[in-house]
Design an enzyme around this catalytic site. Structure first.
Site, mmCIF file in Angstrom:
data_model
loop_
_atom_site.group_PDB
_atom_site.id
_atom_site.type_symbol
_atom_site.label_atom_id
_atom_site.label_comp_id
_atom_site.label_asym_id
_atom_site.label_seq_id
_atom_site.Cartn_x
_atom_site.Cartn_y
_atom_site.Cartn_z
ATOM 1 N N ASP A 128 -1.464 12.167 -3.613
ATOM 2 C CA ASP A 128 -1.315 13.608 -3.819
ATOM 3 C C ASP A 128 -1.368 13.883 -5.317
ATOM 4 O O ASP A 128 -0.536 13.380 -6.072
ATOM 5 C CB ASP A 128 0.025 14.067 -3.237
ATOM 6 C CG ASP A 128 0.177 15.583 -3.222
ATOM 7 O OD1 ASP A 128 -0.520 16.261 -4.001
ATOM 8 O OD2 ASP A 128 0.994 16.091 -2.436
ATOM 9 N N ASP A 177 -10.224 10.881 -5.784
ATOM 10 C CA ASP A 177 -11.327 11.827 -5.971
ATOM 11 C C ASP A 177 -10.984 12.881 -7.012
ATOM 12 O O ASP A 177 -11.837 13.673 -7.387
ATOM 13 C CB ASP A 177 -11.620 12.536 -4.640
ATOM 14 C CG ASP A 177 -10.384 13.234 -4.111
ATOM 15 O OD1 ASP A 177 -9.540 12.546 -3.490
ATOM 16 O OD2 ASP A 177 -10.235 14.455 -4.331
ATOM 17 N N GLU A 236 4.978 5.218 3.353
ATOM 18 C CA GLU A 236 4.378 6.522 3.634
ATOM 19 C C GLU A 236 5.504 7.528 3.857
ATOM 20 O O GLU A 236 6.602 7.171 4.286
ATOM 21 C CB GLU A 236 3.491 6.399 4.882
ATOM 22 C CG GLU A 236 2.917 7.686 5.435
ATOM 23 C CD GLU A 236 1.969 8.369 4.474
ATOM 24 O OE1 GLU A 236 2.307 9.493 4.067
ATOM 25 O OE2 GLU A 236 0.924 7.795 4.132
ATOM 26 N N LYS A 246 -0.771 21.518 -9.807
ATOM 27 C CA LYS A 246 -0.201 22.557 -10.665
ATOM 28 C C LYS A 246 0.540 21.938 -11.845
ATOM 29 O O LYS A 246 1.211 20.917 -11.706
ATOM 30 C CB LYS A 246 0.749 23.445 -9.854
ATOM 31 C CG LYS A 246 0.057 24.248 -8.756
ATOM 32 C CD LYS A 246 1.055 25.143 -8.037
ATOM 33 C CE LYS A 246 0.360 25.958 -6.944
ATOM 34 N NZ LYS A 246 1.303 26.836 -6.214
ATOM 35 N N GLU A 265 0.854 -1.189 0.000
ATOM 36 C CA GLU A 265 0.000 0.000 0.000
ATOM 37 C C GLU A 265 0.884 1.230 0.000
ATOM 38 O O GLU A 265 1.725 1.415 0.886
ATOM 39 C CB GLU A 265 -0.930 0.031 1.212
ATOM 40 C CG GLU A 265 -1.879 1.231 1.171
ATOM 41 C CD GLU A 265 -2.808 1.322 2.376
ATOM 42 O OE1 GLU A 265 -3.614 2.279 2.416
ATOM 43 O OE2 GLU A 265 -2.716 0.462 3.271
#
Length: 324
Positions: A105, A141, A55, A109, A29
């Site tokens: 993330d 999303d 992470e 931009k 993950e």
């Protein structure tokens, strides 16, 4: 379990990482956040797979470790590293069953798209590390990032794309709950390798126990050497993404010598290492990578030892031996 980079082998063997369950599926993950996904996803398998989570947030690392331990999933491995470094250096070829990427993330931009994870190089790397029939599962999303990832998967030449509904577990993550409460939809894709790009492991290894193989140099310092003032030194290696910054110089408390703090940036991997300048009985000084912090010996770390040596040469030192 929480692993540092130095706790891994390069590449590593699942049987070493999971000695009690070596034959089980292996799930990675990427960006596990506070660890909500895995306790919901693990029960969807006939047997609990071996889990590896990566992470960048240290706070999230600790939260997820507590959550997985409370859920009886403490045998999973969590680490704080860039995902592409972990996949390239630690994962053997054809070893993973699933790579999960939930709400990455999006770097929205235009000038930041190179920071996105799901680009052509990562798809080609992941295809080489997945088993036949393995897959990357993306849930996000962010519509534009989703379209970008799908386009990059096609452009990689090694992935097929199937869109659909996300696993129910993906809708239990922190960000999924936030967007669900707002009444917003998410996107989901399954990327399956159609070919395997030959992506090799890099020239990376842990700090060796055999001292002669530690990057080092032997030199003679000038009699006038008194480094009371030290200015930061920045070196950008030609034809590479490596930058070495010698940040500071400290006097050694235990013996004749000094310690240099170096910041080594190699693409997505950043390490802070200590390089000692230690006096020897014959009057020479040994410049050597220190073991403190469990540094990983990479081409950039070797170059950092060379940078300290070159800095000393610029002050009048005479090098007798180079071992880097």
């Amino acid at each position: 379990m929480i692993f540092r980079l130095g706790d891994f082998h390069f590449p590593d063997d699942p049987a070493r990482l999971y000695p009690d369950t070596p034959g089980r599926p292996w799930v990675l993950e990427v960006g596990f956040g506070d660890g909500r996904f895995w306790p919901h996803f693990a029960p969807t398998f006939p047997v609990t797979p071996n889990y590896l989570g990566v992470e960048l947030s240290g706070v999230s690392l600790l939260k997820a470790h507590r959550r997985l331990s409370a859920a009886g999933l403490g045998s999973g491995i969590l680490t704080k590293l860039p995902a592409d470094v972990l996949v390239r250096e630690v994962i053997p070829h054809g070893a993973l069953d699933v790579i999960v990427v939930n709400f990455p993330d999006p770097w929205p931009k235009d000038e930041h798209t190179d920071h996105r994870l799901l680009r052509v190089p990562f798809f080609q790397l992941a295809a080489s590390r997945l088993k036949p029939g393995g897959a990357i599962l993306l849930t996000t999303d962010h519509d534009e990032y989703f379209e970008f990832a799908v386009q990059q998967a096609h452009a990689s030449g090694v992935m097929s794309v199937q869109t659909g509904e996300p696993p129910a577990a993906a809708l239990e993550t922190k960000y999924a709950l936030k967007w669900r409460d707002l009444g917003l939809d998410v996107n989901h894709a399954r990327f399956t390798p159609t070919a395997h790009a030959p992506v090799p492991h890099g020239d990376v290894r842990p700090y060796p126990e055999d001292e002669p193989t530690v990057p080092h140099a032997v030199l003679t310092l000038p009699d006038t050497f008194t480094p009371t003032d030290f200015d930061k030194v920045t070196i950008r290696m030609p034809q590479s993404t490596t930058t070495i910054i010698l940040l500071d110089l400290y006097g050694s408390l235990r013996r004749d010598g000094w310690v240099t703090l170096a910041h080594v940036i190699e693409g997505e991997l950043t390490q802070e290492v200590l390089i000692g300048i230690t006096g020897r009985e014959d009057g020479t000084h040994l410049v050597r990578l220190a073991k403190f912090g469990g540094p990983i010996i990479t081409p950039g770390v070797k170059a950092a030892v060379g940078a300290v040596t070159q800095w000393l040469e610029s002050l009048g030192a005479v090098v007798k031996h180079r071992g880097y």
